[in-house]
Design a protein around this motif. Structure first.
Motif, PDB file in Angstrom:
ATOM      1  N   GLU A  36      -0.315 -29.632  -6.135  1.00 21.95           N
ATOM      2  CA  GLU A  36      -0.232 -30.174  -7.486  1.00 21.95           C
ATOM      3  C   GLU A  36      -0.788 -31.597  -7.536  1.00 21.95           C
ATOM      4  OE1 GLU A  36       2.298 -28.550  -6.000  1.00 21.95           O
ATOM      5  OE2 GLU A  36       2.441 -26.757  -7.249  1.00 21.95           O
ATOM      6  N   ASP A  37      -0.459 -32.392  -6.516  1.00 27.40           N
ATOM      7  CA  ASP A  37      -0.992 -33.754  -6.451  1.00 27.40           C
ATOM      8  C   ASP A  37      -2.519 -33.729  -6.350  1.00 27.40           C
ATOM      9  OD1 ASP A  37       1.596 -34.687  -6.507  1.00 27.40           O
ATOM     10  OD2 ASP A  37       1.682 -35.165  -4.367  1.00 27.40           O
ATOM     11  N   ALA A  38      -3.041 -32.809  -5.550  1.00 30.26           N
ATOM     12  CA  ALA A  38      -4.496 -32.699  -5.383  1.00 30.26           C
ATOM     13  C   ALA A  38      -5.164 -32.308  -6.696  1.00 30.26           C
ATOM     14  CB  ALA A  38      -4.825 -31.685  -4.290  1.00 30.26           C
ATOM     15  N   ALA A  39      -4.555 -31.375  -7.423  1.00 29.62           N
ATOM     16  CA  ALA A  39      -5.124 -30.954  -8.708  1.00 29.62           C
ATOM     17  C   ALA A  39      -5.136 -32.127  -9.696  1.00 29.62           C
ATOM     18  CB  ALA A  39      -4.339 -29.778  -9.283  1.00 29.62           C
ATOM     19  N   GLN A  40      -4.048 -32.864  -9.747  1.00 31.90           N
ATOM     20  CA  GLN A  40      -3.989 -34.016 -10.653  1.00 31.90           C
ATOM     21  C   GLN A  40      -5.004 -35.081 -10.253  1.00 31.90           C
ATOM     22  OE1 GLN A  40       0.090 -35.322 -10.820  1.00 31.90           O
ATOM     23  NE2 GLN A  40       0.779 -33.357 -11.655  1.00 31.90           N
ATOM     24  N   GLU A  41      -5.120 -35.340  -8.970  1.00 29.27           N
ATOM     25  CA  GLU A  41      -6.099 -36.323  -8.483  1.00 29.27           C
ATOM     26  C   GLU A  41      -7.522 -35.885  -8.811  1.00 29.27           C
ATOM     27  OE1 GLU A  41      -7.733 -39.726  -6.732  1.00 29.27           O
ATOM     28  OE2 GLU A  41      -5.674 -39.312  -7.370  1.00 29.27           O
ATOM     29  N   THR A  42      -7.765 -34.584  -8.770  1.00 30.80           N
ATOM     30  CA  THR A  42      -9.083 -34.055  -9.120  1.00 30.80           C
ATOM     31  C   THR A  42      -9.451 -34.448 -10.537  1.00 30.80           C
ATOM     32  OG1 THR A  42      -8.877 -32.193  -7.599  1.00 30.80           O
ATOM     33  CG2 THR A  42     -10.410 -31.928  -9.443  1.00 30.80           C
ATOM     34  N   PHE A  43      -8.539 -34.245 -11.466  1.00 31.11           N
ATOM     35  CA  PHE A  43      -8.830 -34.576 -12.866  1.00 31.11           C
ATOM     36  C   PHE A  43      -8.907 -36.082 -13.084  1.00 31.11           C
ATOM     37  CE2 PHE A  43      -7.625 -30.164 -13.309  1.00 31.11           C
ATOM     38  CZ  PHE A  43      -8.603 -29.709 -14.189  1.00 31.11           C
ATOM     39  N   LEU A  44      -8.103 -36.857 -12.363  1.00 25.72           N
ATOM     40  CA  LEU A  44      -8.201 -38.317 -12.464  1.00 25.72           C
ATOM     41  C   LEU A  44      -9.564 -38.808 -11.992  1.00 25.72           C
ATOM     42  CD1 LEU A  44      -4.711 -39.545 -11.220  1.00 25.72           C
ATOM     43  CD2 LEU A  44      -5.681 -39.799 -13.508  1.00 25.72           C
ATOM     44  N   ARG A  45     -10.040 -38.270 -10.879  1.00 29.09           N
ATOM     45  CA  ARG A  45     -11.359 -38.662 -10.366  1.00 29.09           C
ATOM     46  C   ARG A  45     -12.462 -38.247 -11.337  1.00 29.09           C
ATOM     47  NH1 ARG A  45     -11.568 -37.699  -3.791  1.00 29.09           N
ATOM     48  NH2 ARG A  45      -9.683 -38.891  -3.309  1.00 29.09           N
ATOM     49  N   PHE A  46     -12.297 -37.080 -11.943  1.00 33.83           N
ATOM     50  CA  PHE A  46     -13.296 -36.633 -12.915  1.00 33.83           C
ATOM     51  C   PHE A  46     -13.349 -37.595 -14.096  1.00 33.83           C
ATOM     52  CE2 PHE A  46     -14.443 -34.411 -16.816  1.00 33.83           C
ATOM     53  CZ  PHE A  46     -15.737 -34.047 -16.488  1.00 33.83           C
ATOM     54  N   VAL A  47     -12.194 -37.975 -14.623  1.00 33.37           N
ATOM     55  CA  VAL A  47     -12.156 -38.878 -15.777  1.00 33.37           C
ATOM     56  C   VAL A  47     -12.781 -40.220 -15.407  1.00 33.37           C
ATOM     57  CG1 VAL A  47     -10.596 -40.196 -17.285  1.00 33.37           C
ATOM     58  CG2 VAL A  47     -10.210 -37.748 -16.907  1.00 33.37           C
ATOM     59  N   ARG A  48     -12.474 -40.722 -14.212  1.00 33.43           N
ATOM     60  CA  ARG A  48     -13.031 -42.011 -13.777  1.00 33.43           C
ATOM     61  C   ARG A  48     -14.548 -41.953 -13.606  1.00 33.43           C
ATOM     62  NH1 ARG A  48      -8.503 -42.517  -9.344  1.00 33.43           N
ATOM     63  NH2 ARG A  48      -6.792 -43.201 -10.669  1.00 33.43           N
ATOM     64  N   ALA A  49     -15.063 -40.801 -13.180  1.00 34.72           N
ATOM     65  CA  ALA A  49     -16.495 -40.666 -12.909  1.00 34.72           C
ATOM     66  C   ALA A  49     -17.224 -39.947 -14.036  1.00 34.72           C
ATOM     67  CB  ALA A  49     -16.691 -39.902 -11.597  1.00 34.72           C
ATOM     68  N   ARG A  50     -16.591 -39.772 -15.140  1.00 35.37           N
ATOM     69  CA  ARG A  50     -17.136 -38.987 -16.254  1.00 35.37           C
ATOM     70  C   ARG A  50     -18.534 -39.433 -16.666  1.00 35.37           C
ATOM     71  NH1 ARG A  50     -15.447 -34.800 -19.886  1.00 35.37           N
ATOM     72  NH2 ARG A  50     -17.348 -34.576 -21.052  1.00 35.37           N
ATOM     73  N   SER A  51     -18.789 -40.708 -16.627  1.00 33.86           N
ATOM     74  CA  SER A  51     -20.097 -41.211 -17.061  1.00 33.86           C
ATOM     75  C   SER A  51     -21.222 -40.746 -16.128  1.00 33.86           C
ATOM     76  CB  SER A  51     -20.087 -42.736 -17.144  1.00 33.86           C
ATOM     77  OG  SER A  51     -19.865 -43.291 -15.865  1.00 33.86           O
TER      78      SER A  51
END
Length: 168
Positions: A36-51
């Motif tokens: 669950e932590d890995a899945a959440q971190e995945t989306f956090l990294r995506f949002v941070r790198a969205r540009s």
């Protein structure tokens, strides 16, 4: 303020659409108890790198690529390796069937990591060859070769003859 709400809405939509797929991947690859932590971190990294996201239309493959990196980072941090497959298969059933599943699981475990992941993404997640290649950082053709080699190795390991796979 409207642009921020729009971005938040889009992020929520992406999570709603792809969280289950990312979590399923993380459950197989993250250190025990950290899916669950890995899945959440995945989306956090995506949002941070969205540009930097440029592969429009391949968001699922892009998210799995991020999840793959997150799981690898977590494994390094915990100095752990891939979890061993369980010896017993829950649910009972025909003992011969359980042996077949254990044999297949063992054959898959003996594959090189890239081949095992290619099979998982193609047949377990339903990715196209292009998406498998993108998620694993290889060309579509390299993904096809990895899949073909993996299938050949599993067939040989299980003693299955004949069937030359024309399509991957």
């Amino acid at each position: 303020m409207g642009e921020r709400n729009e971005r938040t809405g889009e992020a929520e939509r992406l999570v709603d659409e792809h969280y289950t797929d990312v979590l399923r991947y993380c459950r197989r690859h993250a250190p025990v108890g950290l899916a669950e932590d890995a899945a959440q971190e995945t989306f956090l990294r995506f949002v941070r790198a969205r540009s930097r996201y440029r592969e429009r239309g391949r968001i699922r493959a892009y998210l799995v690529t991020i999840a793959r990196n997150v799981c690898a980072d977590m494994a390094r941090d915990r100095a752990s390796s891939w979890a061993e497959l369980p010896e017993a298969i829950p649910g009972g059933g025909d003992p011969g069937e359980a042996d077949d599943r254990r044999d297949l699981a063992s054959a898959l475990a003996r594959l090189p990591r890239a081949q095992r992941e290619a099979l998982e993404l193609r047949y377990g997640e339903g990715f196209t060859l292009g998406e498998v290649g993108a998620a694993l950082g290889m060309s579509r053709f390299a993904a096809a070769r990895a899949l073909s080699s993996a299938l050949e190795a599993v067939r040989a390991d299980l003693g299955i003859q004949g069937e030359k796979d024309g399509e991957v």
